[in-house]
Design a protein around this motif. Structure first.
Motif, PDB file in Angstrom:
ATOM      1  N   SER A 191       0.834  -1.207   0.000  1.00 27.56           N
ATOM      2  CA  SER A 191       0.000   0.000   0.000  1.00 27.56           C
ATOM      3  C   SER A 191       0.867   1.254   0.000  1.00 27.56           C
ATOM      4  O   SER A 191       2.066   1.200   0.291  1.00 27.56           O
ATOM      5  N   ALA A 192       0.225   2.380  -0.304  1.00 24.24           N
ATOM      6  CA  ALA A 192       0.939   3.664  -0.335  1.00 24.24           C
ATOM      7  C   ALA A 192       1.518   4.008   1.033  1.00 24.24           C
ATOM      8  O   ALA A 192       2.659   4.482   1.151  1.00 24.24           O
ATOM      9  N   LEU A 193       0.739   3.778   2.089  1.00 23.51           N
ATOM     10  CA  LEU A 193       1.200   4.107   3.435  1.00 23.51           C
ATOM     11  C   LEU A 193       2.383   3.240   3.847  1.00 23.51           C
ATOM     12  O   LEU A 193       3.325   3.717   4.492  1.00 23.51           O
ATOM     13  N   GLU A 194       2.350   1.966   3.478  1.00 22.24           N
ATOM     14  CA  GLU A 194       3.468   1.074   3.812  1.00 22.24           C
ATOM     15  C   GLU A 194       4.746   1.494   3.096  1.00 22.24           C
ATOM     16  O   GLU A 194       5.833   1.488   3.695  1.00 22.24           O
ATOM     17  N   SER A 195       4.636   1.877   1.831  1.00 20.28           N
ATOM     18  CA  SER A 195       5.827   2.325   1.092  1.00 20.28           C
ATOM     19  C   SER A 195       6.382   3.612   1.695  1.00 20.28           C
ATOM     20  O   SER A 195       7.600   3.795   1.779  1.00 20.28           O
ATOM     21  N   GLY A 196       5.488   4.509   2.140  1.00 22.62           N
ATOM     22  CA  GLY A 196       5.926   5.752   2.760  1.00 22.62           C
ATOM     23  C   GLY A 196       6.660   5.512   4.064  1.00 22.62           C
ATOM     24  O   GLY A 196       7.721   6.094   4.320  1.00 22.62           O
ATOM     25  N   ILE A 197       6.105   4.642   4.905  1.00 20.43           N
ATOM     26  CA  ILE A 197       6.734   4.332   6.192  1.00 20.43           C
ATOM     27  C   ILE A 197       8.103   3.686   5.986  1.00 20.43           C
ATOM     28  O   ILE A 197       9.072   4.000   6.688  1.00 20.43           O
ATOM     29  N   PHE A 198       8.211   2.802   4.989  1.00 19.39           N
ATOM     30  CA  PHE A 198       9.485   2.129   4.701  1.00 19.39           C
ATOM     31  C   PHE A 198      10.549   3.138   4.266  1.00 19.39           C
ATOM     32  O   PHE A 198      11.697   3.090   4.728  1.00 19.39           O
ATOM     33  N   LEU A 199      10.166   4.084   3.415  1.00 26.83           N
ATOM     34  CA  LEU A 199      11.110   5.103   2.946  1.00 26.83           C
ATOM     35  C   LEU A 199      11.564   6.000   4.104  1.00 26.83           C
ATOM     36  O   LEU A 199      12.745   6.365   4.202  1.00 26.83           O
ATOM     37  N   ILE A 200      10.639   6.323   5.000  1.00 24.57           N
ATOM     38  CA  ILE A 200      10.981   7.153   6.163  1.00 24.57           C
ATOM     39  C   ILE A 200      11.954   6.423   7.084  1.00 24.57           C
ATOM     40  O   ILE A 200      12.883   7.021   7.639  1.00 24.57           O
ATOM     41  N   ALA A 201      11.770   5.117   7.249  1.00 24.93           N
ATOM     42  CA  ALA A 201      12.698   4.321   8.062  1.00 24.93           C
ATOM     43  C   ALA A 201      14.112   4.370   7.480  1.00 24.93           C
ATOM     44  O   ALA A 201      15.105   4.409   8.226  1.00 24.93           O
ATOM     45  N   ILE A 202      14.219   4.390   6.161  1.00 27.93           N
ATOM     46  CA  ILE A 202      15.530   4.496   5.511  1.00 27.93           C
ATOM     47  C   ILE A 202      16.180   5.845   5.839  1.00 27.93           C
ATOM     48  O   ILE A 202      17.390   5.928   6.077  1.00 27.93           O
ATOM     49  N   ILE A 203      15.377   6.907   5.860  1.00 36.84           N
ATOM     50  CA  ILE A 203      15.908   8.246   6.191  1.00 36.84           C
ATOM     51  C   ILE A 203      16.428   8.266   7.632  1.00 36.84           C
ATOM     52  O   ILE A 203      17.484   8.842   7.912  1.00 36.84           O
ATOM     53  N   TYR A 204      15.709   7.613   8.558  1.00 35.44           N
ATOM     54  CA  TYR A 204      16.192   7.505   9.934  1.00 35.44           C
ATOM     55  C   TYR A 204      17.539   6.771   9.971  1.00 35.44           C
ATOM     56  O   TYR A 204      18.431   7.126  10.751  1.00 35.44           O
ATOM     57  N   ALA A 205      17.673   5.756   9.135  1.00 34.89           N
ATOM     58  CA  ALA A 205      18.927   4.995   9.088  1.00 34.89           C
ATOM     59  C   ALA A 205      20.087   5.872   8.603  1.00 34.89           C
ATOM     60  O   ALA A 205      21.216   5.760   9.102  1.00 34.89           O
ATOM     61  N   ILE A 206      19.810   6.754   7.634  1.00 34.33           N
ATOM     62  CA  ILE A 206      20.843   7.692   7.147  1.00 34.33           C
ATOM     63  C   ILE A 206      21.275   8.620   8.279  1.00 34.33           C
ATOM     64  O   ILE A 206      22.467   8.878   8.482  1.00 34.33           O
ATOM     65  N   ALA A 207      20.290   9.113   9.055  1.00 40.31           N
ATOM     66  CA  ALA A 207      20.610   9.973  10.205  1.00 40.31           C
ATOM     67  C   ALA A 207      21.474   9.232  11.208  1.00 40.31           C
ATOM     68  O   ALA A 207      22.431   9.795  11.761  1.00 40.31           O
ATOM     69  N   ALA A 208      21.156   7.963  11.434  1.00 35.59           N
ATOM     70  CA  ALA A 208      21.926   7.157  12.383  1.00 35.59           C
ATOM     71  C   ALA A 208      23.377   7.000  11.928  1.00 35.59           C
ATOM     72  O   ALA A 208      24.300   7.000  12.751  1.00 35.59           O
TER      73      ALA A 208
END
Length: 424
Positions: free
Chosen positions: A173-190
């Motif tokens: 779903s659109a929401l699942e793809s959005g949440i997954f992409l946001i998790a990747i951004i958190y990983a970049i910050a880490a």
């Protein structure tokens, strides 16, 4: 500026970018789960809840190890929260998952601001805060826009079109793809967190007993509220962040009623306020010294008055100008006050502890103001009435804080304390 300052800026940008995109996606998730309207501001409520509950402990945690490591652990917790949101099938489970992200943010904040006072001299704190707040607001703009884009059907279909050979991502779903992409951004910050320098400051915790930490935290609260400059700057920032969090949801509701905008477009108007804050923050960093910080308090009174003008606006371009002005006033007065608060907190008790006290007060304000807003929405009070009441409240409170400061000054001059060095 120290080289490590730019690493801190990069880490803060990506973490804040993800925070703000996730809020929009989480609101869309609640709508998708058919949650009642009053639960929308409760997202922010549960997000800041751990700031208040864990306030006695996160300051000590931030001071117990290098700040970069604290920020890395915190971003990891946020990724776990994204994972729980990904599988959320009920509105209350979604709120609980978002609260986990708030847990990571609560642990992150004392380290994020505390490292500035460890890395930089007092005279650079306003400049540093201007850049950090400006960059944070840039991430708010891009984050809210990104969140709006991620829930747009056309973009979501493109994201869902990506296919990885031999790997079933489980993203449907659109929401699942959005949440997954946001998790990747958190990983970049880490990843950036791993390269933040160790400043060599030793803040080992004398005792790990939770009762001792609570006692110490209550002592720090009394210390900061007793300080003639600390109490004024803390009162201003406490009011500002409570009002700012509430204004986020007021803008969303106002855009729906006044402009007939759906969530993804209303989120972009939130970004306009953030642009104004960024401009105001950079101007404050350029023109206001730490010594002059208390002179910006009247701008907070003006901000409350300007907010009430929202009820007369129907045109998009006038709305953009007005929201930019509101943000500009907010950014210009909060950055110097935030720098002053950090400076006095560092002098009185240490960076991590002072930021934890600041977070406790500011987020208690957010909980209180969002609760009032949620009740008003529950009882279907018209958004224009809410806006006028909100603007009046901000202006009146800022006027009272200014009178408080003038009363303090009439008894004894405290401005000479600005710029004082910490006694070891």
């Amino acid at each position: 500026m120290e080289r490590g300052f730019y690493t801190i800026m990069a880490a803060q940008f990506f973490s804040s970018l993800a925070d703000n995109a996730l809020l929009v996606v989480a609101i869309a998730l609640l709508i998708d789960l058919h949650a009642p309207a009053y639960l929308t501001p409760m997202l922010k409520f549960v997000f800041v809840l751990f700031y208040v509950i864990l306030a006695p402990f996160v300051g000590a945690f931030a001071d117990s190890m290098p700040k970069g490591r604290v920020m890395f652990v915190s971003n990891t917790i946020k990724i776990v929260g994204c994972g729980l949101l990904f599988i959320a099938m009920h509105q209350y489970f979604a709120l609980a998952a978002y609260a986990v992200v708030g847990l990571g943010a609560a642990a992150y904040s004392p380290a994020k601001y505390g490292i500035l006072t460890e890395l930089l001299p007092a005279e650079k704190l306003v400049i540093a805060n201007g850049w950090i707040e400006g960059l944070t607001v840039a991430s708010i703009v891009l984050g809210t826009v990104l969140g709006g884009i991620l829930i747009t059907p056309a973009v979501a279909s493109i994201l869902l079109g990506f296919d990885f050979p031999l790997i079933d991502t489980g993203i449907d779903s659109a929401l699942e793809s959005g949440i997954f992409l946001i998790a990747i951004i958190y990983a970049i910050a880490a990843l950036f967190n791993l390269y933040i320098p160790n400043t060599g400051v030793d803040h080992r915790i004398p005792k790990k007993n939770p009762f001792y930490l609570i006692h110490e935290f209550s002592h720090c609260i009394k210390l900061l509220w007793s300080d003639k400059l600390g109490q004024i700057s803390l009162a201003v920032t406490t009011l500002f962040w409570g009002a700012g969090a509430t204004l986020q949801f007021i803008v969303l509701k106002w855009a729906e009623v006044a402009m007939n905008y759906p969530l993804n477009q209303a989120a972009q108007l939130q970004g306009v306020v953030a642009v104004g804050i960024a401009v105001g923050a950079v101007m404050a960093a350029r023109w206001v010294s730490l010594k002059q910080s208390v002179k910006v308090i009247p701008l907070g009174i003006a901000m409350g008055i300007v907010v009430m003008a929202m009820v007369f606006v129907k045109d998009l371009w006038i709305a953009i100008i007005l929201l930019m002005l509101i943000g500009g006033l907010a950014g210009f007065f909060v950055v110097p006050m935030n720098a002053l608060l950090q400076h006095r907190g560092h002098i009185l008790m240490g960076a991590g502890h002072s930021i934890a006290v600041q977070n406790f007060n500011e987020n208690l304000s957010i909980l209180a103001m969002l609760s009032v807003y949620a009740v008003l929405i529950l009882f279907e009070v018209h958004i224009y009435v809410v806006i006028v009441a909100f603007g009046l409240f901000v202006s009146i409170m800022m006027t009272l804080i200014r009178k408080w400061h003038l009363l303090n000054q009439s008894k004894a001059d405290s401005l000479h304390l600005i710029g004082a060095e910490k006694k070891h």
